[in-house]
Design a protein around this motif. Structure first.
Motif, short mmCIF file in Angstrom:
data_model
loop_
_atom_site.label_atom_id
_atom_site.label_comp_id
_atom_site.label_asym_id
_atom_site.label_seq_id
_atom_site.Cartn_x
_atom_site.Cartn_y
_atom_site.Cartn_z
N VAL A 80 -5.94 -1.08 15.02
CA VAL A 80 -6.68 -1.85 14.02
C VAL A 80 -7.56 -2.95 14.61
CG1 VAL A 80 -5.14 -1.31 12.08
CG2 VAL A 80 -4.66 -3.31 13.52
N GLY A 81 -7.66 -3.01 15.94
CA GLY A 81 -8.57 -3.95 16.58
C GLY A 81 -8.15 -5.40 16.52
N LEU A 82 -6.88 -5.67 16.26
CA LEU A 82 -6.39 -7.05 16.17
C LEU A 82 -5.64 -7.44 17.43
CD1 LEU A 82 -4.99 -6.98 12.51
CD2 LEU A 82 -7.12 -8.06 13.29
N GLU A 83 -6.06 -8.53 18.06
CA GLU A 83 -5.36 -9.06 19.23
C GLU A 83 -4.39 -10.12 18.71
OE1 GLU A 83 -5.81 -8.00 22.38
OE2 GLU A 83 -7.45 -6.63 21.85
N LEU A 84 -3.18 -9.69 18.38
CA LEU A 84 -2.19 -10.59 17.78
C LEU A 84 -1.15 -11.03 18.79
CD1 LEU A 84 -1.33 -8.80 14.41
CD2 LEU A 84 -3.01 -10.60 14.82
N ARG A 85 -0.66 -12.24 18.58
CA ARG A 85 0.54 -12.67 19.29
C ARG A 85 1.70 -12.11 18.48
NH1 ARG A 85 4.33 -16.15 18.59
NH2 ARG A 85 5.47 -17.00 20.34
N ILE A 86 2.37 -11.14 19.04
CA ILE A 86 3.47 -10.49 18.33
C ILE A 86 4.65 -11.44 18.27
CG2 ILE A 86 5.07 -8.52 18.35
CD1 ILE A 86 2.13 -7.84 17.60
N ALA A 123 -8.98 2.55 14.13
CA ALA A 123 -9.38 3.48 15.19
C ALA A 123 -9.71 4.83 14.56
CB ALA A 123 -8.26 3.62 16.21
N GLY A 124 -10.97 5.24 14.66
CA GLY A 124 -11.43 6.47 14.02
C GLY A 124 -10.80 7.74 14.55
N ASP A 125 -10.25 7.69 15.77
CA ASP A 125 -9.66 8.90 16.33
C ASP A 125 -8.27 9.21 15.78
OD1 ASP A 125 -8.65 6.65 17.66
OD2 ASP A 125 -8.29 7.77 19.51
N GLU A 126 -7.64 8.21 15.13
CA GLU A 126 -6.30 8.49 14.58
C GLU A 126 -6.07 7.94 13.17
OE1 GLU A 126 -2.94 6.19 16.44
OE2 GLU A 126 -4.44 5.82 17.99
N LEU A 127 -6.99 7.14 12.66
CA LEU A 127 -6.82 6.57 11.32
C LEU A 127 -8.04 6.86 10.46
CD1 LEU A 127 -5.51 2.99 12.26
CD2 LEU A 127 -4.15 5.02 11.72
N THR A 128 -7.78 7.05 9.16
CA THR A 128 -8.90 7.18 8.22
C THR A 128 -9.15 5.88 7.48
OG1 THR A 128 -7.46 8.02 6.47
CG2 THR A 128 -8.52 9.66 7.90
N GLY A 129 -8.29 4.89 7.69
CA GLY A 129 -8.48 3.60 7.06
C GLY A 129 -7.23 2.77 7.09
N TYR A 130 -7.23 1.72 6.26
CA TYR A 130 -6.07 0.85 6.13
C TYR A 130 -5.97 0.43 4.67
CZ TYR A 130 -9.26 -3.17 6.04
OH TYR A 130 -10.25 -4.05 5.71
N ARG A 131 -4.82 -0.16 4.33
CA ARG A 131 -4.59 -0.55 2.94
C ARG A 131 -3.63 -1.73 2.89
NH1 ARG A 131 -1.46 3.65 -0.92
NH2 ARG A 131 -0.54 2.12 -2.31
N TRP A 132 -3.96 -2.72 2.08
CA TRP A 132 -3.04 -3.81 1.81
C TRP A 132 -2.27 -3.47 0.53
CZ3 TRP A 132 -2.10 -7.53 5.18
CH2 TRP A 132 -3.06 -7.88 6.12
N ALA A 133 -0.95 -3.59 0.58
CA ALA A 133 -0.14 -3.29 -0.61
C ALA A 133 1.22 -3.94 -0.46
CB ALA A 133 0.03 -1.78 -0.78
N THR A 134 1.86 -4.21 -1.60
CA THR A 134 3.26 -4.61 -1.56
C THR A 134 4.07 -3.36 -1.22
OG1 THR A 134 3.68 -4.11 -3.88
CG2 THR A 134 2.86 -6.35 -3.36
#
Length: 174
Positions: A80-86, A123-134
């Motif tokens: 998802v292109g996020l550089e997060l501190r895990i 990432a287009g090679d493995e994901l078609t998108g993302y979704r926010w949801a409970t």
């Protein structure tokens, strides 16, 4: 990734096999690592994989020699292109092997609360998108075991300590 060279030196020479070849005959598990990332409203960031029919959280398989926390950070950045501190470990869950997949040990880490407007780039090679949801909103699009796992991971955020599960069923609490 962490440099463990000093730790290897302290441990000394690698253990030698008493019966040569036995290590290669032992069972091997797949290890996976994912991040529970939330928004300020408490919704969870789900990814929409192009290789399976249900939602997942950002994460993936831990590479040989890679710590689970480092794998989590790497997979989140790749997916998802996020550089997060895990953040801290929330849950360790074992899942049985099914179909072509071996059994797995799955780590869920705290990915924190994402600031509004953060740039998510699937990432287009493995994901078609993302979704926010409970969790409840996403439940129809989740495997039952993942729903259970994420429910426990969410509980661990509130408790402040990690939980241990098998196939999404709580085994013990600290």
């Amino acid at each position: 990734m962490s440099d463990f060279s000093a730790d290897f030196e302290l441990d000394g020479e690698p253990e030698r096999e008493f019966h040569p070849g036995i290590a290669k005959r032992m069972a091997h598990k797949t290890v996976a690592s994912g991040a529970l990332i939330r928004d300020p409203a408490g919704r969870v960031l789900f990814v929409v994989p192009n290789y399976k029919p249900y939602l997942d959280i950002p994460g993936g398989i831990v590479e040989p020699g890679e710590p689970p926390s480092a794998a989590c950070a790497r997979e989140v950045a790749e997916e998802v292109g996020l550089e997060l501190r895990i953040g801290p470990l929330l849950l360790v869950d074992w899942t049985p092997g099914r179909g072509p997949w071996s059994d797995q040990v799955q780590f869920v880490f705290d990915g924190g609360v994402l600031a509004p407007g953060a740039a998510i780039r699937p990432a287009g090679d493995e994901l078609t998108g993302y979704r926010w949801a409970t969790l409840e909103e996403a439940r129809p699009d989740l495997r039952a075991s993942l729903y259970r796992r994420l429910t426990l991971a969410s509980k661990a955020v509130l408790l402040g300590y990690p939980l241990h599960a098998e196939f999404g069923h709580l085994l013990s609490q600290s």
